[in-house]
Design a protein around this motif. Structure first.
Motif, PDB file in Angstrom:
ATOM      1  N   ALA A  14      36.942  44.140  52.869  1.00  0.00           N
ATOM      2  CA  ALA A  14      38.026  44.470  53.799  1.00  0.00           C
ATOM      3  C   ALA A  14      38.764  45.728  53.355  1.00  0.00           C
ATOM      4  N   ALA A  15      38.831  46.708  54.265  1.00  0.00           N
ATOM      5  CA  ALA A  15      39.517  47.983  54.009  1.00  0.00           C
ATOM      6  C   ALA A  15      38.997  48.680  52.753  1.00  0.00           C
ATOM      7  N   ASN A  16      37.760  48.364  52.382  1.00  0.00           N
ATOM      8  CA  ASN A  16      37.129  48.950  51.188  1.00  0.00           C
ATOM      9  C   ASN A  16      37.967  48.739  49.919  1.00  0.00           C
ATOM     10  N   LYS A  17      38.643  47.605  49.850  1.00  0.00           N
ATOM     11  CA  LYS A  17      39.463  47.310  48.677  1.00  0.00           C
ATOM     12  C   LYS A  17      38.623  47.068  47.418  1.00  0.00           C
ATOM     13  N   GLN A  18      37.416  46.527  47.600  1.00  0.00           N
ATOM     14  CA  GLN A  18      36.539  46.217  46.465  1.00  0.00           C
ATOM     15  C   GLN A  18      37.283  45.429  45.376  1.00  0.00           C
ATOM     16  N   PRO A  19      37.873  44.287  45.738  1.00  0.00           N
ATOM     17  CA  PRO A  19      38.704  43.543  44.785  1.00  0.00           C
ATOM     18  C   PRO A  19      37.892  42.636  43.872  1.00  0.00           C
ATOM     19  N   TRP A  20      36.876  43.207  43.241  1.00  0.00           N
ATOM     20  CA  TRP A  20      35.991  42.369  42.441  1.00  0.00           C
ATOM     21  C   TRP A  20      35.833  42.896  41.027  1.00  0.00           C
ATOM     22  N   HIS A  21      35.413  42.006  40.165  1.00  0.00           N
ATOM     23  CA  HIS A  21      35.059  42.352  38.787  1.00  0.00           C
ATOM     24  C   HIS A  21      33.933  41.402  38.384  1.00  0.00           C
ATOM     25  N   PHE A  22      32.956  41.914  37.664  1.00  0.00           N
ATOM     26  CA  PHE A  22      31.785  41.119  37.281  1.00  0.00           C
ATOM     27  C   PHE A  22      31.692  41.068  35.758  1.00  0.00           C
ATOM     28  N   ILE A  23      31.547  39.875  35.225  1.00  0.00           N
ATOM     29  CA  ILE A  23      31.381  39.714  33.778  1.00  0.00           C
ATOM     30  C   ILE A  23      29.968  39.211  33.512  1.00  0.00           C
ATOM     31  N   VAL A  24      29.198  40.039  32.830  1.00  0.00           N
ATOM     32  CA  VAL A  24      27.808  39.720  32.500  1.00  0.00           C
ATOM     33  C   VAL A  24      27.785  39.011  31.154  1.00  0.00           C
ATOM     34  N   VAL A  25      27.223  37.825  31.130  1.00  0.00           N
ATOM     35  CA  VAL A  25      27.197  37.024  29.898  1.00  0.00           C
ATOM     36  C   VAL A  25      25.745  36.746  29.513  1.00  0.00           C
ATOM     37  N   VAL A  29      31.425  36.151  38.876  1.00  0.00           N
ATOM     38  CA  VAL A  29      31.964  36.993  39.950  1.00  0.00           C
ATOM     39  C   VAL A  29      33.447  36.669  40.092  1.00  0.00           C
ATOM     40  N   CYS A  30      34.280  37.681  39.911  1.00  0.00           N
ATOM     41  CA  CYS A  30      35.725  37.469  39.880  1.00  0.00           C
ATOM     42  C   CYS A  30      36.442  38.303  40.931  1.00  0.00           C
ATOM     43  N   GLY A  31      37.618  37.833  41.311  1.00  0.00           N
ATOM     44  CA  GLY A  31      38.522  38.623  42.127  1.00  0.00           C
ATOM     45  C   GLY A  31      39.564  39.277  41.240  1.00  0.00           C
ATOM     46  N   MET A  52      43.106  40.664  41.372  1.00  0.00           N
ATOM     47  CA  MET A  52      44.281  40.643  42.242  1.00  0.00           C
ATOM     48  C   MET A  52      45.046  41.967  42.233  1.00  0.00           C
ATOM     49  N   ASN A  53      44.829  42.791  41.216  1.00  0.00           N
ATOM     50  CA  ASN A  53      45.461  44.109  41.194  1.00  0.00           C
ATOM     51  C   ASN A  53      44.832  45.050  42.220  1.00  0.00           C
ATOM     52  N   LYS A  54      43.629  44.704  42.705  1.00  0.00           N
ATOM     53  CA  LYS A  54      42.952  45.527  43.698  1.00  0.00           C
ATOM     54  C   LYS A  54      42.997  44.889  45.089  1.00  0.00           C
ATOM     55  N   ALA A  55      43.525  43.696  45.186  1.00  0.00           N
ATOM     56  CA  ALA A  55      43.532  42.959  46.447  1.00  0.00           C
ATOM     57  C   ALA A  55      44.749  43.346  47.294  1.00  0.00           C
ATOM     58  N   PHE A  56      44.734  42.920  48.548  1.00  0.00           N
ATOM     59  CA  PHE A  56      45.894  43.089  49.415  1.00  0.00           C
ATOM     60  C   PHE A  56      47.082  42.308  48.859  1.00  0.00           C
ATOM     61  N   GLU A  57      48.253  42.620  49.359  1.00  0.00           N
ATOM     62  CA  GLU A  57      49.437  41.831  49.045  1.00  0.00           C
ATOM     63  C   GLU A  57      49.679  40.832  50.169  1.00  0.00           C
ATOM     64  N   TYR A  88      41.736  37.570  51.263  1.00  0.00           N
ATOM     65  CA  TYR A  88      40.475  38.212  51.626  1.00  0.00           C
ATOM     66  C   TYR A  88      39.574  38.425  50.408  1.00  0.00           C
ATOM     67  N   TRP A  89      40.157  38.378  49.212  1.00  0.00           N
ATOM     68  CA  TRP A  89      39.339  38.552  48.013  1.00  0.00           C
ATOM     69  C   TRP A  89      38.226  37.511  47.949  1.00  0.00           C
ATOM     70  N   ILE A  90      38.498  36.322  48.488  1.00  0.00           N
ATOM     71  CA  ILE A  90      37.495  35.254  48.454  1.00  0.00           C
ATOM     72  C   ILE A  90      36.300  35.617  49.336  1.00  0.00           C
ATOM     73  N   GLN A  91      36.577  36.155  50.519  1.00  0.00           N
ATOM     74  CA  GLN A  91      35.489  36.566  51.402  1.00  0.00           C
ATOM     75  C   GLN A  91      34.688  37.723  50.787  1.00  0.00           C
ATOM     76  N   ASP A  92      35.411  38.701  50.233  1.00  0.00           N
ATOM     77  CA  ASP A  92      34.742  39.875  49.676  1.00  0.00           C
ATOM     78  C   ASP A  92      33.837  39.512  48.501  1.00  0.00           C
ATOM     79  N   THR A  93      34.350  38.681  47.594  1.00  0.00           N
ATOM     80  CA  THR A  93      33.546  38.311  46.430  1.00  0.00           C
ATOM     81  C   THR A  93      32.419  37.350  46.806  1.00  0.00           C
ATOM     82  N   SER A  94      32.621  36.570  47.867  1.00  0.00           N
ATOM     83  CA  SER A  94      31.532  35.704  48.345  1.00  0.00           C
ATOM     84  C   SER A  94      30.395  36.544  48.905  1.00  0.00           C
ATOM     85  N   ALA A  95      30.739  37.585  49.656  1.00  0.00           N
ATOM     86  CA  ALA A  95      29.705  38.486  50.179  1.00  0.00           C
ATOM     87  C   ALA A  95      28.961  39.160  49.031  1.00  0.00           C
ATOM     88  N   ALA A  96      29.695  39.566  48.001  1.00  0.00           N
ATOM     89  CA  ALA A  96      29.066  40.185  46.835  1.00  0.00           C
ATOM     90  C   ALA A  96      28.133  39.216  46.126  1.00  0.00           C
TER      91      ALA A  96
END
Length: 219
Positions: free
Chosen positions: A82-93, A121-123, A125-130, A136-144
């Motif tokens: 949404a709005a190209n926020k890209q509110p995600w972070h990925f931790i490779v373990v 796969v993480c959201g 919140m510093n990159k998400a909407f207020e 919407y972070w949940i939808q974005d990270t689910s798509a990812a």
């Protein structure tokens, strides 16, 4: 997944999209397809990849190559947002001790202990909407996550989506083990490796779950 399709997937995911795929197909031994046929082939391969993806829960003790990890992450980050926020972070373990710490109890734990890789796969919140739109972070990270799963399958890997958010005990445990700050929320952990089982795809097509133009509308 045969070697030709895996190579094609790597070409698409790592650097060139359709152009790279067409270049590979054109130079593949014996390839004589025209551009239109190549495009149709890629379309069919994409649909086949979606329809044959399954959840894999048993893995071989074989490390996943770094280029395949990058390919999966590139695919994940190509997801709509949404709005190209890209509110995600990925931790490779891939560290075995960390995988064991993440495992906990139950079926998910057994899978993590026996897998060579997990991507959390993480959201962010510093990159998400207020406000309310933050969710919407949940939808974005689910798509990812879905993109990641499809890329894993295309690359000859097996994977399974294991949920974290919003189950307090699950996501808080992951936050603690991986040292996440408060603003990083784990949506799920995708457990990945070379499959040691071959589950059959499920046929989930149900026309009764479809309406046209309004709820209950017929085609």
């Amino acid at each position: 997944m045969n070697k030709k399709l895996t190579t094609l997937a790597m070409a698409i995911l790592l650097g060139g999209g359709m152009a790279a795929a067409q270049h590979h197909a054109h130079h593949h031994e014996g390839a004589t397809h025209c551009d239109g046929e190549q495009k149709e082939c890629c379309q069919q391969a994409a649909i086949t990849n979606i329809m044959t993806r399954v959840s894999v829960r048993k893995f071989k003790q074989q490390a996943v190559e770094s280029e395949k990890v990058e390919a999966m992450l590139r695919a994940a980050m190509a997801a709509p947002t949404a709005a190209n926020k890209q509110p995600w972070h990925f931790i490779v373990v891939s560290d075995k001790q960390k995988l064991n710490e993440l495992a906990g109890e139950g079926g998910r734990g057994n899978m993590l202990r026996n897998a060579p890789l997990a991507i959390v796969v993480c959201g962010d919140m510093n990159k998400a909407f207020e406000g309310k739109a933050q969710e919407y972070w949940i939808q974005d990270t689910s798509a990812a996550t879905e993109n990641l799963l499809l890329a894993a399958h295309a690359l000859g890997l097996g994977a399974v989506w294991t949920g974290q958010w919003p189950m307090d005990d699950r996501y808080q445990h992951t936050q603690k083990v991986l040292g996440m700050p408060e603003h990083i929320r784990p949506l799920c952990t995708v457990i990945i490796g070379y499959p040691d089982e071959q589950p059959a795809p499920k046929d989930k097509w149900k026309p009764e779950n479809i309406s046209y133009n309004q709820f209950g509308g017929q085609k």
